[in-house]
Design an enzyme around this catalytic site. Sequence first.
Site, PDB file in Angstrom:
ATOM      1  N   HIS A  16       0.770  -1.356   0.115  1.00 19.17           N
ATOM      2  CA  HIS A  16      -0.017   0.174   0.185  1.00 19.17           C
ATOM      3  C   HIS A  16       0.924   1.108  -0.020  1.00 19.17           C
ATOM      4  O   HIS A  16       2.065   1.262   0.697  1.00 19.17           O
ATOM      5  CB  HIS A  16      -0.767  -0.087   1.118  1.00 19.17           C
ATOM      6  CG  HIS A  16      -1.934   1.148   1.419  1.00 19.17           C
ATOM      7  ND1 HIS A  16      -1.535   2.311   1.611  1.00 19.17           N
ATOM      8  CD2 HIS A  16      -3.183   1.282   1.112  1.00 19.17           C
ATOM      9  CE1 HIS A  16      -2.709   3.095   1.560  1.00 19.17           C
ATOM     10  NE2 HIS A  16      -3.786   2.223   1.230  1.00 19.17           N
ATOM     11  N   ASP A  18       0.831   4.146   1.468  1.00 18.26           N
ATOM     12  CA  ASP A  18       1.105   4.704   2.595  1.00 18.26           C
ATOM     13  C   ASP A  18       2.125   3.890   3.424  1.00 18.26           C
ATOM     14  O   ASP A  18       3.251   4.334   4.275  1.00 18.26           O
ATOM     15  CB  ASP A  18      -0.006   4.849   3.504  1.00 18.26           C
ATOM     16  CG  ASP A  18      -0.938   6.098   2.946  1.00 18.26           C
ATOM     17  OD1 ASP A  18      -0.130   6.971   2.516  1.00 18.26           O
ATOM     18  OD2 ASP A  18      -1.926   6.137   3.341  1.00 18.26           O
ATOM     19  N   LYS A  19       2.094   2.345   3.197  1.00 19.27           N
ATOM     20  CA  LYS A  19       2.842   1.562   4.037  1.00 19.27           C
ATOM     21  C   LYS A  19       4.257   1.709   3.215  1.00 19.27           C
ATOM     22  O   LYS A  19       5.198   1.266   3.903  1.00 19.27           O
ATOM     23  CB  LYS A  19       2.315   0.248   4.188  1.00 19.27           C
ATOM     24  CG  LYS A  19       1.190   0.127   5.227  1.00 19.27           C
ATOM     25  CD  LYS A  19       2.054  -0.111   6.478  1.00 19.27           C
ATOM     26  CE  LYS A  19       1.151   0.917   7.379  1.00 19.27           C
ATOM     27  NZ  LYS A  19       1.913   1.194   8.314  1.00 19.27           N
ATOM     28  N   GLU A  44      10.170  11.941   7.150  1.00 18.25           N
ATOM     29  CA  GLU A  44       8.974  11.594   6.354  1.00 18.25           C
ATOM     30  C   GLU A  44       9.209  11.474   4.951  1.00 18.25           C
ATOM     31  O   GLU A  44      10.109  11.727   4.204  1.00 18.25           O
ATOM     32  CB  GLU A  44       8.144  12.922   6.366  1.00 18.25           C
ATOM     33  CG  GLU A  44       8.097  13.532   7.758  1.00 18.25           C
ATOM     34  CD  GLU A  44       7.104  13.043   8.686  1.00 18.25           C
ATOM     35  OE1 GLU A  44       6.293  12.042   8.204  1.00 18.25           O
ATOM     36  OE2 GLU A  44       7.190  13.194   9.886  1.00 18.25           O
ATOM     37  N   GLU A  57      13.996  15.992   9.764  1.00 18.79           N
ATOM     38  CA  GLU A  57      15.208  16.608  10.565  1.00 18.79           C
ATOM     39  C   GLU A  57      16.085  15.580  11.318  1.00 18.79           C
ATOM     40  O   GLU A  57      15.335  14.684  11.885  1.00 18.79           O
ATOM     41  CB  GLU A  57      14.687  17.552  11.834  1.00 18.79           C
ATOM     42  CG  GLU A  57      14.088  18.677  11.113  1.00 18.79           C
ATOM     43  CD  GLU A  57      12.434  18.327  10.566  1.00 18.79           C
ATOM     44  OE1 GLU A  57      12.155  18.720   9.549  1.00 18.79           O
ATOM     45  OE2 GLU A  57      11.591  17.626  11.270  1.00 18.79           O
ATOM     46  N   LYS A 176      -5.743  -4.367   0.449  1.00 19.89           N
ATOM     47  CA  LYS A 176      -6.306  -3.945   1.534  1.00 19.89           C
ATOM     48  C   LYS A 176      -7.315  -4.932   2.084  1.00 19.89           C
ATOM     49  O   LYS A 176      -7.861  -5.899   1.171  1.00 19.89           O
ATOM     50  CB  LYS A 176      -7.077  -2.840   1.397  1.00 19.89           C
ATOM     51  CG  LYS A 176      -6.388  -1.519   0.912  1.00 19.89           C
ATOM     52  CD  LYS A 176      -7.228  -0.440   0.825  1.00 19.89           C
ATOM     53  CE  LYS A 176      -7.587   0.213   2.083  1.00 19.89           C
ATOM     54  NZ  LYS A 176      -8.344   1.798   1.806  1.00 19.89           N
ATOM     55  N   PHE A 244      -7.934  -3.872 -10.696  1.00 21.04           N
ATOM     56  CA  PHE A 244      -7.170  -3.299  -9.727  1.00 21.04           C
ATOM     57  C   PHE A 244      -5.644  -3.717 -10.252  1.00 21.04           C
ATOM     58  O   PHE A 244      -4.873  -4.590  -9.507  1.00 21.04           O
ATOM     59  CB  PHE A 244      -7.507  -3.781  -8.256  1.00 21.04           C
ATOM     60  CG  PHE A 244      -6.532  -3.121  -7.406  1.00 21.04           C
ATOM     61  CD1 PHE A 244      -5.678  -2.069  -7.556  1.00 21.04           C
ATOM     62  CD2 PHE A 244      -6.707  -3.471  -5.985  1.00 21.04           C
ATOM     63  CE1 PHE A 244      -4.945  -1.592  -6.648  1.00 21.04           C
ATOM     64  CE2 PHE A 244      -6.026  -2.594  -5.183  1.00 21.04           C
ATOM     65  CZ  PHE A 244      -5.132  -1.741  -5.209  1.00 21.04           C
ATOM     66  N   ASP A 252      -1.782   5.868  -6.283  1.00 20.58           N
ATOM     67  CA  ASP A 252      -2.290   6.844  -5.385  1.00 20.58           C
ATOM     68  C   ASP A 252      -1.072   7.253  -4.570  1.00 20.58           C
ATOM     69  O   ASP A 252      -0.070   6.122  -4.268  1.00 20.58           O
ATOM     70  CB  ASP A 252      -3.191   5.968  -4.265  1.00 20.58           C
ATOM     71  CG  ASP A 252      -3.999   7.302  -3.314  1.00 20.58           C
ATOM     72  OD1 ASP A 252      -4.016   8.228  -3.537  1.00 20.58           O
ATOM     73  OD2 ASP A 252      -4.606   6.893  -2.657  1.00 20.58           O
ATOM     74  N   ALA A 253      -0.786   8.534  -4.176  1.00 18.24           N
ATOM     75  CA  ALA A 253       0.179   8.910  -3.398  1.00 18.24           C
ATOM     76  C   ALA A 253       0.170   8.455  -2.096  1.00 18.24           C
ATOM     77  O   ALA A 253      -0.766   7.907  -1.415  1.00 18.24           O
ATOM     78  CB  ALA A 253       0.340  10.257  -3.235  1.00 18.24           C
ATOM     79  N   ARG A 258      -0.103   7.876   7.674  1.00 19.26           N
ATOM     80  CA  ARG A 258      -1.407   8.121   7.616  1.00 19.26           C
ATOM     81  C   ARG A 258      -2.323   6.767   7.790  1.00 19.26           C
ATOM     82  O   ARG A 258      -3.419   6.965   7.786  1.00 19.26           O
ATOM     83  CB  ARG A 258      -1.667   8.423   5.988  1.00 19.26           C
ATOM     84  CG  ARG A 258      -1.353   9.712   5.733  1.00 19.26           C
ATOM     85  CD  ARG A 258      -1.900  10.023   4.388  1.00 19.26           C
ATOM     86  NE  ARG A 258      -1.671   9.403   3.385  1.00 19.26           N
ATOM     87  CZ  ARG A 258      -2.178   9.906   2.116  1.00 19.26           C
ATOM     88  NH1 ARG A 258      -2.599  11.162   1.789  1.00 19.26           N
ATOM     89  NH2 ARG A 258      -1.756   9.243   0.840  1.00 19.26           N
ATOM     90  N   LYS A 259      -1.585   5.732   8.368  1.00 23.17           N
ATOM     91  CA  LYS A 259      -2.274   4.565   8.815  1.00 23.17           C
ATOM     92  C   LYS A 259      -2.108   4.376  10.403  1.00 23.17           C
ATOM     93  O   LYS A 259      -1.738   3.322  10.811  1.00 23.17           O
ATOM     94  CB  LYS A 259      -1.796   3.449   8.004  1.00 23.17           C
ATOM     95  CG  LYS A 259      -2.029   3.546   6.449  1.00 23.17           C
ATOM     96  CD  LYS A 259      -3.715   3.353   6.282  1.00 23.17           C
ATOM     97  CE  LYS A 259      -4.114   3.664   4.921  1.00 23.17           C
ATOM     98  NZ  LYS A 259      -4.311   5.130   4.490  1.00 23.17           N
ATOM     99  N   LYS A 279      10.401   7.955  13.343  1.00 24.86           N
ATOM    100  CA  LYS A 279      10.850   8.561  14.507  1.00 24.86           C
ATOM    101  C   LYS A 279      11.616   7.759  15.116  1.00 24.86           C
ATOM    102  O   LYS A 279      11.227   6.558  15.546  1.00 24.86           O
ATOM    103  CB  LYS A 279       9.416   8.949  15.406  1.00 24.86           C
ATOM    104  CG  LYS A 279       8.571   9.995  14.633  1.00 24.86           C
ATOM    105  CD  LYS A 279       7.297   9.831  15.243  1.00 24.86           C
ATOM    106  CE  LYS A 279       6.472  10.881  14.567  1.00 24.86           C
ATOM    107  NZ  LYS A 279       4.933  11.421  15.114  1.00 24.86           N
ATOM    108  N   LYS A 283      11.345  10.114  20.468  1.00 21.47           N
ATOM    109  CA  LYS A 283       9.942  10.640  20.465  1.00 21.47           C
ATOM    110  C   LYS A 283       8.865   9.688  20.872  1.00 21.47           C
ATOM    111  O   LYS A 283       8.732   8.527  20.656  1.00 21.47           O
ATOM    112  CB  LYS A 283       9.484  10.714  18.795  1.00 21.47           C
ATOM    113  CG  LYS A 283      10.147  12.040  18.045  1.00 21.47           C
ATOM    114  CD  LYS A 283      11.815  11.664  17.993  1.00 21.47           C
ATOM    115  CE  LYS A 283      12.169  12.714  16.748  1.00 21.47           C
ATOM    116  NZ  LYS A 283      13.567  12.761  16.855  1.00 21.47           N
ATOM    117  N   ASP A 285       5.694   9.920  20.834  1.00 24.41           N
ATOM    118  CA  ASP A 285       4.765   9.302  20.127  1.00 24.41           C
ATOM    119  C   ASP A 285       5.130   7.826  19.674  1.00 24.41           C
ATOM    120  O   ASP A 285       4.000   7.177  19.753  1.00 24.41           O
ATOM    121  CB  ASP A 285       4.531   9.923  18.843  1.00 24.41           C
ATOM    122  CG  ASP A 285       3.866  11.519  18.736  1.00 24.41           C
ATOM    123  OD1 ASP A 285       3.214  11.543  19.826  1.00 24.41           O
ATOM    124  OD2 ASP A 285       4.146  12.001  17.762  1.00 24.41           O
TER     125      ASP A 285
END
Length: 402
Positions: A16, A18-19, A44, A57, A176, A244, A252-253, A258-259, A279, A283, A285
Amino acid sequence: MRQSYLFTSESVSEGHPDKVSDQISDAIVDLFLSKDPEARVACETLTTTQRVVLAGEIRGKGIIEGDEWAPGIEQEIEDTVRGVVKDIGYAQEGFHWETLTFENFLHGQSVHIAQGVDASGNKDEGAGDQGIMFGFACDETPDLMPATIDYSHKILQQMATDRKNGTASFLEPDSKSQVTLRYENGKPVACTAVVVSTQHAPGYDEGEKEAELHEYVKGVVGKILPEGFITDETQWHINPTGSFVIGGPDGDAGLTGRKIIVDTYGGAAPHGGGAFSGKDPTKVDRSAAYITRYLAKNVVAAGLATKCTIQIAYAIGVSQPLSLYVDTHGTGTVADDKIEDAIRGIEKLGGLTPRGIRTHLGLNKPIYRGSAAYGHFGRTAEGDLFPWERTDLAADLKAALS
């Protein structure tokens, strides 16, 4: 709490878009931590048709000084990116590991962030950002994960294995899944719906080849879900939009982070909003989400509850957490505040400071790329990998509460 209901979770494959971005970002984290365990990384990744772009960074010995790269490191970064794309399986006209355009806009970390996070004088290392993080565990599966997300991940993992070993050579990397389960008396008992959309080779959208793909998917799902969960009333939606063939970053970008619900508990638990991939473990998060999962899993593993949510909060530059909250959703064998006190009293956890978390779990190692697809939780702790999935704190919790 409701005892009878339908609940759904989704997962996405390593292909995918995003992955793809998450895995590239975490491969960069691993690269830098392998050179400097104290490296600071916020990477990123953007993926789109025949292009990968990095931004963020960073700071680390042997990596970058100010904005000057160490000799050879820029080529290592590019080689790492192309290697990830190749391992996933993208050698398509619209996204090919060897011919894609690569751009690197990573640069040195802000000194104003560094001064708040670094230890100095009598000041301990502070949290890399403010925020709230949640951990969760329940007894629905052997992995102590919500069943809907656990099964959704495992379906796609099996499909990726079959694609790579040639068992299902008609599959392409992007896919998916989505699983809906019926709960009775608070436990999953049946599957009411399955959705699988998978990129495929040309021709597998009609006729006998389409039937072959559908039969294959049903076979995988049947192996993953418990016996009896699939019934004549289960609804199947396999590639419901039709063809597909064009997929991945060409279709798709993709962007890092995002997941976050796929990465965690499939919507079965709260989320603090911060992504993990790209990260370094200063961090919170990332590291605090790992320690709260570790704590919640050990609470359930210790038999103190069958369901547990834990929240923790931090301020940037401050080492001590601002709050710790435990909720066993009425399933606890002891009061929730007693569990909170027990956690605070376990010395090996280091007061749940960022440094204490990193030390206890051993997070300053290149262990992250494997977490960037198929969920960060519900995985097998093995060697240095997935240390937050260990249940080695259960005995300490029971002793503290005895």
